[in-house]
Design an enzyme around this catalytic site. Structure first.
Site, PDB file in Angstrom:
ATOM      1  N   TYR A 175       0.893  -0.968   0.171  1.00 57.44           N
ATOM      2  CA  TYR A 175      -0.167  -0.108   0.130  1.00 57.44           C
ATOM      3  C   TYR A 175       1.033   1.370   0.189  1.00 57.44           C
ATOM      4  O   TYR A 175       0.420   2.484  -0.063  1.00 57.44           O
ATOM      5  CB  TYR A 175      -0.847   0.410   1.060  1.00 57.44           C
ATOM      6  CG  TYR A 175      -1.940  -1.086   1.432  1.00 57.44           C
ATOM      7  CD1 TYR A 175      -2.546  -2.364   0.612  1.00 57.44           C
ATOM      8  CD2 TYR A 175      -2.246  -0.913   2.947  1.00 57.44           C
ATOM      9  CE1 TYR A 175      -3.172  -2.580   0.639  1.00 57.44           C
ATOM     10  CE2 TYR A 175      -3.561  -2.356   2.474  1.00 57.44           C
ATOM     11  CZ  TYR A 175      -3.627  -3.467   1.268  1.00 57.44           C
ATOM     12  OH  TYR A 175      -4.435  -4.164   1.600  1.00 57.44           O
ATOM     13  N   HIS A 206       0.729 -11.606   1.613  1.00 61.37           N
ATOM     14  CA  HIS A 206      -0.165 -11.109   1.240  1.00 61.37           C
ATOM     15  C   HIS A 206      -1.158 -11.969  -0.168  1.00 61.37           C
ATOM     16  O   HIS A 206      -2.163 -11.844  -0.149  1.00 61.37           O
ATOM     17  CB  HIS A 206       0.376  -9.830   0.245  1.00 61.37           C
ATOM     18  CG  HIS A 206      -0.832  -8.262   0.090  1.00 61.37           C
ATOM     19  ND1 HIS A 206      -0.129  -7.218   0.386  1.00 61.37           N
ATOM     20  CD2 HIS A 206      -1.808  -9.044  -0.239  1.00 61.37           C
ATOM     21  CE1 HIS A 206      -1.253  -6.378   0.037  1.00 61.37           C
ATOM     22  NE2 HIS A 206      -2.405  -6.958  -0.330  1.00 61.37           N
TER      23      HIS A 206
HETATM   24  N1  LIG Z   1      -5.164  -8.678   1.747  1.00 53.87           N
HETATM   25  C1  LIG Z   1      -5.563  -8.699   0.444  1.00 53.87           C
HETATM   26  O1  LIG Z   1      -5.834  -8.558  -0.102  1.00 53.87           O
HETATM   27  C2  LIG Z   1      -6.655  -6.697   0.845  1.00 53.87           C
HETATM   28  C3  LIG Z   1      -7.656  -6.585  -0.393  1.00 53.87           C
HETATM   29  C4  LIG Z   1      -8.025  -5.143  -0.464  1.00 53.87           C
HETATM   30  C5  LIG Z   1      -7.996  -4.970   0.889  1.00 53.87           C
HETATM   31  N2  LIG Z   1      -8.059  -5.076   2.250  1.00 53.87           N
HETATM   32  C6  LIG Z   1      -8.334  -4.383   3.161  1.00 53.87           C
HETATM   33  O2  LIG Z   1      -9.015  -4.197   3.689  1.00 53.87           O
HETATM   34  C7  LIG Z   1      -9.859  -2.621   4.083  1.00 53.87           C
HETATM   35  C8  LIG Z   1     -11.256  -2.761   2.913  1.00 53.87           C
HETATM   36  O3  LIG Z   1     -10.912  -2.347   1.628  1.00 53.87           O
HETATM   37  P1  LIG Z   1     -11.935  -2.006   0.642  1.00 53.87           P
HETATM   38  O4  LIG Z   1     -10.788  -0.492   1.201  1.00 53.87           O
HETATM   39  O5  LIG Z   1     -10.765  -2.256  -0.347  1.00 53.87           O
HETATM   40  O6  LIG Z   1     -12.943  -1.902   0.466  1.00 53.87           O
HETATM   41  P2  LIG Z   1     -14.696  -1.262   1.409  1.00 53.87           P
HETATM   42  O7  LIG Z   1     -14.109  -0.949   2.738  1.00 53.87           O
HETATM   43  O8  LIG Z   1     -15.254  -2.680   0.927  1.00 53.87           O
HETATM   44  O9  LIG Z   1     -15.174  -0.166   0.863  1.00 53.87           O
HETATM   45  C9  LIG Z   1     -14.342   1.204   1.190  1.00 53.87           C
HETATM   46  C10 LIG Z   1     -14.949   2.330   0.238  1.00 53.87           C
HETATM   47  O10 LIG Z   1     -17.026   2.188   1.287  1.00 53.87           O
HETATM   48  C11 LIG Z   1     -16.654   3.609   1.217  1.00 53.87           C
HETATM   49  N3  LIG Z   1     -17.333   3.677   2.712  1.00 53.87           N
HETATM   50  C12 LIG Z   1     -17.096   2.623   3.949  1.00 53.87           C
HETATM   51  N4  LIG Z   1     -17.953   2.989   4.782  1.00 53.87           N
HETATM   52  C13 LIG Z   1     -18.890   3.810   4.299  1.00 53.87           C
HETATM   53  C14 LIG Z   1     -19.843   4.350   4.649  1.00 53.87           C
HETATM   54  N5  LIG Z   1     -20.163   3.859   6.357  1.00 53.87           N
HETATM   55  N6  LIG Z   1     -21.420   4.203   3.703  1.00 53.87           N
HETATM   56  C15 LIG Z   1     -21.040   4.611   2.798  1.00 53.87           C
HETATM   57  N7  LIG Z   1     -19.324   4.331   1.950  1.00 53.87           N
HETATM   58  C16 LIG Z   1     -18.377   3.930   2.770  1.00 53.87           C
HETATM   59  C17 LIG Z   1     -15.570   4.651   1.477  1.00 53.87           C
HETATM   60  O11 LIG Z   1     -15.600   5.747   0.961  1.00 53.87           O
HETATM   61  P3  LIG Z   1     -15.079   7.173   1.500  1.00 53.87           P
HETATM   62  O12 LIG Z   1     -13.309   6.280   2.264  1.00 53.87           O
HETATM   63  O13 LIG Z   1     -15.163   7.689   0.940  1.00 53.87           O
HETATM   64  O14 LIG Z   1     -15.739   6.679   3.367  1.00 53.87           O
HETATM   65  C18 LIG Z   1     -14.523   3.917   0.187  1.00 53.87           C
HETATM   66  O15 LIG Z   1     -14.999   3.789  -1.182  1.00 53.87           O
HETATM   67  C19 LIG Z   1      -8.684  -2.315   2.842  1.00 53.87           C
HETATM   68  O16 LIG Z   1      -8.576  -0.734   3.792  1.00 53.87           O
HETATM   69  C20 LIG Z   1      -7.325  -2.942   3.330  1.00 53.87           C
HETATM   70  O17 LIG Z   1      -7.150  -3.100   4.189  1.00 53.87           O
HETATM   71  C21 LIG Z   1      -6.731  -6.174   1.336  1.00 53.87           C
END
Ligand SMILES: NC(=O)c1ccc[n+]([C@@H]2O[C@H](COP(=O)([O-])OP(=O)(O)OC[C@H]3O[C@@H](n4cnc5c(N)ncnc54)[C@H](OP(=O)(O)O)[C@@H]3O)[C@@H](O)[C@H]2O)c1
Length: 286
Positions: A52, A110
């Site tokens: 990241y 990862h």
């Molecule tokens: N191990 C892996 O390969 C892998 C892959 C992907 C992700 N991850 C981890 O998982 C975490 C979460 O996944 P992600 O960031 O991909 O996606 P996510 O949490 O499913 O979605 C994030 C999105 O949702 C929005 N959001 C968050 N809370 C909200 C709410 N209450 N109402 C409306 N919209 C909302 C955010 O926008 P705003 O920021 O504008 O609020 C952002 O655009 C990552 O940050 C990372 O730490 C790991």
């Protein structure tokens, strides 16, 4: 705010059931502020990764928040180019350095790509030396996971995988359970794909419980038995995303959400040769 419960990993280490994720918060100042806001909102667990490019920003926020290190639960991950016995040594040292820490609560491979067995041998030895309190994998599908779990001294404490209403991992969860491995859900909102936040089924359930769609989704994934990682840069959503531990979805509503499963990643397939080529060739500048 409702209290964040802990989940006991198979080695007895306690992990908060709600984690703040920093994927795609690339601007380092914005990332530091988001982590500081998340901690102020009540989060105690942060999920980052070498890939990241924001471990240093997370480190600055940890330092600035003034909390005792033992109150925080910090996860980071090993990228593919370091997936080897020697590479993992370098990568762990680099992550510790960038985060300004002398131990990690959880360290993950990862992707299931590269010399993951070599990397795991190094991780096991850092675990024995108490530099890593728990070790795990990410994005290991059931077949890869079973093979890996059977052929290492330490079974992964965690498998961090995509889990959201459209990709529920209904086949994988019982397998992880059998091995005592805690499932951790990434992209619980599917990053808003498929109009998740305005989905009629989720909206009607949210209306009945007087909650938001986001809270219903996180609560659903929690009730599936997974730790949830949510990302947002907005402080009011951080509070919202933590307020999921003072209500319970009834069985009928669980079934309605279970019916939304398409059993398909909302992002990409780990079996797509182009994706594996990309993972093998991606170099991270530190
Ligand atoms: N191990 C892996 O390969 C892998 C892959 C992907 C992700 N991850 C981890 O998982 C975490 C979460 O996944 P992600 O960031 O991909 O996606 P996510 O949490 O499913 O979605 C994030 C999105 O949702 C929005 N959001 C968050 N809370 C909200 C709410 N209450 N109402 C409306 N919209 C909302 C955010 O926008 P705003 O920021 O504008 O609020 C952002 O655009 C990552 O940050 C990372 O730490 C790991």
């Amino acid at each position: 705010m409702s209290r964040i419960p802990n989940v006991s990993l198979s080695n007895g280490v306690l992990m908060p059931a709600a984690v703040f994720g920093v994927y795609q918060i690339r601007d380092l100042k914005e990332c530091q502020k988001a982590v500081e806001d998340a901690i102020a909102a009540g989060y105690r667990a942060i999920d980052t990764a070498a890939s990241y490019g924001n471990e240093a920003a997370v480190g600055h926020a940890i330092k600035a928040c003034g909390l005792d290190r033992r109150e925080l639960f910090i996860t980071t991950k090993l990228w593919v180019e370091d997936a080897s016995e020697e590479g993992a040594r370098r990568a762990i040292d680099r992550s510790l350095d960038l985060l300004g820490l002398d131990y990690l609560d959880l360290y993950l491979i990862h992707q299931p790509v590269g010399d993951v067995y070599g990397a795991w041998r190094t991780m096991q030895s850092f675990y024995q030396n108490k530099i890593l309190r728990a070790i795990g994998v990410s994005n290991f599908a059931s077949d890869r996971f079973i093979d890996f779990a059977h052929h290492n001294a330490i079974c992964p404490h965690v498998n961090q995988i995509e889990i959201n209403p459209f990709c529920q991992q209904q086949e994988t969860l019982p397998i992880l359970n059998k091995f005592g491995t805690t499932p951790v859900a990434w992209a619980p909102f599917a990053e808003g794909k498929n109009n998740l936040f305005t989905h009629p089924t989720l909206e009607s359930i949210a209306h009945r419980y007087e909650r938001t769609v986001g809270q219903i989704v996180l609560r659903y994934v929690h009730q599936l038995g997974a730790v949830v990682i949510a990302k947002t840069v907005r402080p009011e959503r951080m509070v919202e995303n933590l307020n999921i531990f003072d209500f319970e979805l009834e069985e009928d509503d669980m079934k309605r959400i279970a019916a939304l499963d398409t059993n398909t990643s909302q992002f990409f397939s780990h079996r797509d040769p182009k994706i594996i080529e990309w993972m093998c060739s991606r170099h991270i500048e530190h």
